[in-house]
Design an enzyme around this catalytic site. Structure first.
Site, short mmCIF file in Angstrom:
data_model
loop_
_atom_site.label_atom_id
_atom_site.label_comp_id
_atom_site.label_asym_id
_atom_site.label_seq_id
_atom_site.Cartn_x
_atom_site.Cartn_y
_atom_site.Cartn_z
CD GLN A 68 -2.87 -1.23 0.01
OE1 GLN A 68 -2.42 -1.07 -1.13
NE2 GLN A 68 -4.14 -1.52 0.22
N GLY B 194 14.97 -10.89 0.52
CA GLY B 194 14.71 -12.19 -0.11
C GLY B 194 15.69 -13.24 0.36
CG ASP C 298 2.40 -11.65 5.36
OD1 ASP C 298 2.80 -10.47 5.47
OD2 ASP C 298 1.52 -12.00 4.56
N1 LIG Z 1 14.72 -17.93 -1.41
C1 LIG Z 1 14.83 -17.75 -0.09
N2 LIG Z 1 15.64 -18.52 0.64
C2 LIG Z 1 15.76 -18.36 1.97
N3 LIG Z 1 15.09 -17.43 2.66
C3 LIG Z 1 14.26 -16.61 2.00
C4 LIG Z 1 14.08 -16.72 0.59
N4 LIG Z 1 13.18 -15.78 0.22
C5 LIG Z 1 12.83 -15.12 1.33
N5 LIG Z 1 13.48 -15.61 2.41
C6 LIG Z 1 13.36 -15.17 3.82
O1 LIG Z 1 12.19 -14.41 3.98
C7 LIG Z 1 12.47 -13.06 4.37
C8 LIG Z 1 11.51 -12.12 3.69
O2 LIG Z 1 11.66 -12.28 2.29
P1 LIG Z 1 11.41 -11.10 1.23
O3 LIG Z 1 12.46 -10.05 1.41
O4 LIG Z 1 11.30 -11.76 -0.10
O5 LIG Z 1 10.02 -10.52 1.72
P2 LIG Z 1 8.83 -9.89 0.86
O6 LIG Z 1 9.37 -9.30 -0.40
O7 LIG Z 1 8.12 -8.98 1.79
O8 LIG Z 1 7.97 -11.17 0.53
P3 LIG Z 1 6.42 -11.28 0.22
O9 LIG Z 1 6.34 -11.77 -1.18
O10 LIG Z 1 5.92 -12.26 1.21
O11 LIG Z 1 5.82 -9.91 0.40
C9 LIG Z 1 13.94 -12.87 4.01
O12 LIG Z 1 14.54 -11.91 4.85
C10 LIG Z 1 14.51 -14.27 4.21
O13 LIG Z 1 14.80 -14.50 5.57
#
Ligand SMILES: Nc1ncnc2c1ncn2[C@@H]1O[C@H](COP(=O)(O)OP(=O)(O)OP(=O)(O)O)[C@@H](O)[C@H]1O
Ligand SMILES: [Mg+2]
Length: 318
Positions: free
Chosen positions: A171, A223, A254
């Site tokens: 958002q 990620g 989440d």
């Molecule tokens: N491919 C991966 N392998 C290991 N850990 C991961 C991976 N992807 C995400 N994570 C874990 O999840 C946490 C959050 O991921 P990310 O930064 O992708 O969040 P986001 O973009 O908010 O995701 P979302 O799609 O749920 O909104 C990362 O800090 C990491 O600890």
């Protein structure tokens, strides 16, 4: 710690088309486009940021409370959440409306045609923390929701002196610069992924230092590259924990928040909070859906110790 979680509640209806959308789009007839795809699979999953975050908290035995707007089709979802240990008394049913729903059709090339119907979520601005009754919570999570509702909750938390964690995520693009600034300046904590962090900096003109000056802590996730936790004037780099397999990346952010908050609620140091969040996220990544991961606290601790030395800190904690 009594935690109230606000945010979206949605059903995700996910379909797959065994072909390519591009083969059926006729540019010369685009003015009268009319397509219906016979899909080969469909699943209906429970989602939405508020129940997703609450779900991971509940896996550790917390009992978070939801403050959310839902539709008449929520009853089976309510039963599920209650069976997981989530307090849904603050889930207000809006008569005559469906719960928010996300319909997505994905083809063989991963092209997607989707629609999001906000339904009851559009009424979330009507809800107030005061509707919950009981004592004021120790912490409120403001996660993506109807933008007016998000602003209302910020103002309510300020008025009632309740600390909140600001998680504007998707958002961000729907909030004005002034609204984002107000949300951040009054927050106890800000949670964002790195892209969202860049969007926020651009929209508000805030630099990292400005944000760290207002909040007690901030988390930026990267990620698979892990996350950075800023707390107590330090910066902690938390690695991502490799999954055994990636079944579905939806909801990792989440799950991370849920894990982080459990450790935070139990008074753990910043590094431990980030690591618990990272492992909870990895468990989520290994399953289809956002509320399918499970573990006992013993299993969680065992796996945690394969990656980190907790120096006995987590003994008896989980
Ligand atoms: N491919 C991966 N392998 C290991 N850990 C991961 C991976 N992807 C995400 N994570 C874990 O999840 C946490 C959050 O991921 P990310 O930064 O992708 O969040 P986001 O973009 O908010 O995701 P979302 O799609 O749920 O909104 C990362 O800090 C990491 O600890
Ligand atoms: Mg996210």
């Amino acid at each position: 710690m009594d935690i109230v979680i606000t945010g979206s509640v949605a059903y995700d209806i996910l379909m797959t088309f065994p072909g390519y959308f591009r083969d059926h789009i006729l540019p010369e007839h685009i003015d009268s486009i009319s397509l219906s795809f016979l899909v080969e699979s469909m699943v209906r999953r429970r989602g939405g940021t508020a129940p997703n975050i609450a779900y991971t908290l509940a896996l550790f035995g917390e009992r978070p409370r939801l403050l959310v707007a839902v539709g008449e089709d929520f009853e089976e979802y309510r039963l599920w959440l209650e069976s997981c240990g989530i307090d849904t008394r603050g889930a207000k049913c809006i008569p005559g409306v469906y719960t928010a729903s996300f319909f997505a059709n994905t083809d063989r090339a991963n092209a997607q045609i989707a629609a999001f119907y906000p339904g009851a979520m559009a009424y979330a601005w009507q809800l107030s923390l005061q509707d919950l009754g009981g004592n004021p919570p120790d912490l409120v999570v403001i996660s993506p929701n109807d933008p007016v509702a998000m602003n209302n909750y910020v103002q309510e938390c300020c008025r009632l002196s309740i600390p909140y964690l600001y998680d504007p995520s998707q958002q961000i693009v729907r909030l004005s610069a002034a609204e984002l600034r107000e949300g951040i300046e009054n927050a106890r904590a800000l949670f964002v992924n790195e892209y969202e962090f860049a969007l926020i900096q651009k929209a508000t003109g805030f630099q990292l230092e400005d944000i760290l000056h207002s909040v007690e802590f901030m988390v930026v996730t990267h990620g698979k590259n892990g996350s950075t936790v800023f707390g107590g004037s330090q910066r902690y780099c938390i690695p991502g924990i490799p999954p055994e397999q990636i079944a579905d990346p939806t909801g990792v952010g989440d799950a991370f928040r849920g894990g982080f908050l459990v450790a935070y609620a139990r008074g753990m140091d910043w590094e431990t909070c980030g690591r618990v969040g990272a492992l909870a996220a990895t468990y989520c990544l290994e399953q289809q859906g956002t509320q399918s991961h499970t573990f006992t606290t013993t299993e969680f601790l065992k796996r945690y110790r394969q990656h980190f030395d907790d120096q006995g800190k987590l003994e008896g904690w989980l």
